[in-house]
Design an enzyme around this catalytic site. Structure first.
Site, PDB file in Angstrom:
ATOM      1  CG  ASP A 191     -82.978 -24.702  48.928  1.00 20.05           C
ATOM      2  OD1 ASP A 191     -81.923 -24.543  48.282  1.00 20.05           O
ATOM      3  OD2 ASP A 191     -83.435 -25.817  49.211  1.00 20.05           O
TER       4      ASP A 191
ATOM      5  CD  GLU B  65     -79.616 -28.947  45.655  1.00 18.99           C
ATOM      6  OE1 GLU B  65     -78.936 -29.165  46.674  1.00 18.99           O
ATOM      7  OE2 GLU B  65     -80.843 -28.686  45.705  1.00 18.99           O
ATOM      8  CD  GLU B  66     -84.114 -28.441  46.347  1.00 22.03           C
ATOM      9  OE1 GLU B  66     -83.986 -29.447  47.075  1.00 22.03           O
ATOM     10  OE2 GLU B  66     -83.855 -27.290  46.734  1.00 22.03           O
TER      11      GLU B  66
ATOM     12  CG  HIS C  49     -80.324 -25.564  43.250  1.00 29.52           C
ATOM     13  ND1 HIS C  49     -81.671 -25.448  43.529  1.00 29.52           N
ATOM     14  CD2 HIS C  49     -79.707 -25.586  44.459  1.00 29.52           C
ATOM     15  CE1 HIS C  49     -81.860 -25.399  44.837  1.00 29.52           C
ATOM     16  NE2 HIS C  49     -80.680 -25.469  45.435  1.00 29.52           N
TER      17      HIS C  49
ATOM     18  CG  ASP D 264     -78.087 -24.564  48.467  1.00 24.53           C
ATOM     19  OD1 ASP D 264     -78.989 -23.985  49.095  1.00 24.53           O
ATOM     20  OD2 ASP D 264     -78.281 -25.588  47.795  1.00 24.53           O
TER      21      ASP D 264
ATOM     22  CG  HIS E 177     -86.750 -27.986  51.306  1.00 23.55           C
ATOM     23  ND1 HIS E 177     -86.275 -29.270  51.188  1.00 23.55           N
ATOM     24  CD2 HIS E 177     -86.025 -27.250  50.431  1.00 23.55           C
ATOM     25  CE1 HIS E 177     -85.297 -29.307  50.290  1.00 23.55           C
ATOM     26  NE2 HIS E 177     -85.136 -28.074  49.813  1.00 23.55           N
TER      27      HIS E 177
ATOM     28  CG  ASP F 207     -83.672 -27.736  40.989  1.00 31.37           C
ATOM     29  OD1 ASP F 207     -82.573 -27.152  40.977  1.00 31.37           O
ATOM     30  OD2 ASP F 207     -83.864 -28.814  41.599  1.00 31.37           O
TER      31      ASP F 207
END
Length: 472
Positions: free
Chosen positions: A120, A154-155, A88, A178, A443, A90
């Protein structure tokens, strides 16, 4: 060209492309979403960037699915099986005030590349893209076709993959790079509970403390790094002393500004991925813990007590009374990810739960509502069931073997509280590209990618994709 020669010759190009991808602010932006940009301009721009790389590098089988996902394919077109490598582009929102540099201006310090999405998972995105590039010319010998499938949601809601699968079908086997270079063949289920309750209307003729507002969190799968609150009628001198002592005692930072009878609080916790809440400090529960010592009206008092005493450090749902533990998949984890109190409006606490087999979100909602009658708990119904692939499956055994072959060290199986796209394939796992012992900054503020991972990760990924492409 040999594997090692390719890796050495392409390092600088890989790093340049990675920086370009990281410079794109690909946070979901619903306010500017439309048919051409279903999750906002940023995620679509990142998808376009990946497909532009593919066109530049001579990949002749690519696709865009509803502007939500894309793919780059190698191997025989008529193969019976598809190996999926699901990524991903995003990223999660940022608390810019907590970063030491602009999160969308990639910055190298030593062996670290700092930017939102570096860990990430844009660093992994570019590694697997270059691994596919290394294999492009020999893919005609594969038994299976291989698709690098690029998601943009994905997030959040994973609507990207839902649209992709509806249009293109689901891959049979594969992995999502991931996370760590351990083989995560089991992933916990994911559920969301909204805890709804009343808030107070402000009465200007009262001198008791009144909670005007309380906010924290930008996404349910992130431990809130910042919480704010506005409170009327606290004694200015006393509360300033109390707050500074609390911050010092808890090892956190914050600020308190006062204007007239209003006290404005900002508390800085430590934001981490919501799958590992015990590794962070939830700014919301810390601020509620502090404020709960004052004599608020009953509605605000019980809400602050609940947030600051029941949910505070309740990483496994035990204090809330909904935790489940199993031998195979461990404990339920709980993250209070989004908190919103506005005087005179409905108050909301959104819980992100990662659970083993035996947990049921609707039963959890009932238990919370029964135990706390002033709360209406609702399961959102958008969760994911637990995923488990046998440890004897050739996907698992080959990935374990290749890691040892490249590094000379053992890796291992793992049950993940996180959610990767690997769970979306019948024979899917999560695998790479952070090495064991390296810290995850997913994150978090000042997120970074370990640049030293390039060479060994490329070796592992090239060999892994090649082996999966030949499996029955």
């Amino acid at each position: 060209m040999s594997e090692m020669a390719f890796i050495e010759e392409n390092h600088d190009a890989w790093l340049t492309d990675l920086k370009e991808l990281l410079a794109i602010n690909s946070i979901r932006d619903d306010q500017h979403a439309d048919q051409a940009h279903p999750f906002g301009p940023g995620p679509k721009a990142a998808l376009d960037k990946m497909l532009t790389f593919a066109k530049r590098d001579g990949f002749d089988r690519t696709g865009n699915v509803a502007n939500k996902a894309g793919y780059i394919e190698i191997g025989p077109k008529d193969a019976k099986q598809t190996v999926g490598i699901l990524i991903h582009v995003d990223v999660v929102p940022v608390d810019r005030e907590l970063w030491d540099s602009d999160p969308f201006v990639p910055k190298i310090v030593g062996s670290r590349l700092y930017a939102r999405g570096a860990d990430d998972m844009k660093g992994s995105d570019m590694l697997v893209y270059y691994a596919l590039k290394a294999l492009k010319d020999q893919a005609g010998q594969f038994k299976n076709k291989v698709r690098l499938i690029i998601g943009t949601d994905e997030e959040n809601d994973w609507d990207d993959m839902a649209s992709y699968f509806a249009a293109e079908g689901r891959p049979d086997l594969g992995f999502s790079p991931d996370g760590d270079f351990i083989v995560e063949n089991a992933e916990k289920g994911i559920a969301h509970l909204d805890l709804l309750s009343d808030s107070d209307s402000i009465q200007t003729d009262k001198n008791e403390p009144q909670l005007l507002s309380f906010q924290a969190g930008k996404a349910s799968n992130i431990v809130p790094g910042v919480a704010t609150a506005d409170v009327l009628n606290l004694d200015a001198a006393t509360v300033q002393i109390d707050f500074q002592k609390f911050l010092a005692d808890q090892g956190i930072t914050g600020s308190l500004t006062q204007e007239g009878t209003n006290s404005h609080f900002v508390l800085n916790g430590f934001s981490v991925h919501g799958s590992v809440p015990d590794e962070g400090k939830n700014a919301a529960t810390y601020l509620a813990l502090f404020l709960s010592q004052y004599s608020f009206e009953k509605t605000a008092a019980r809400w602050l007590d609940f947030l600051g005493h029941v949910l505070h450090q309740d990483y496994f749902g035990e204090q809330l009374g909904i935790g489940v533990t199993t031998k195979d998949m461990g404990k339920t984890t709980l993250n209070a990810g989004i908190i919103d109190w506005q005087a005179g409006h409905q108050a909301v606490i959104n819980l992100n739960l990662r659970y083993p087999v035996g947990f049921h979100e609707h039963e959890a909602a009932r238990l919370v509502s029964d135990r706390f009658p002033w709360i209406t708990a609702k399961a959102e119904g958008d969760g994911m069931a637990p995923h488990l692939l046998s440890s004897q499956d050739p996907v698992v055994t080959n990935l374990l073997r290749i890691y040892k072959e490249v590094t000379g060290k053992e890796t291992h199986l793992n049950v993940s509280a996180g959610a990767s796209f690997g769970r979306l394939m019948p024979r899917g796992v999560c695998y790479g590209t952070r090495f064991i012992g390296q810290s995850s900054t997913a994150h978090q503020k000042n997120e970074y990618f370990h640049l030293s991972n390039y060479e060994p990760a490329m070796k592992i990924l090239i060999r892994s994709i090649k082996v999966l492409a030949m499996l029955d």
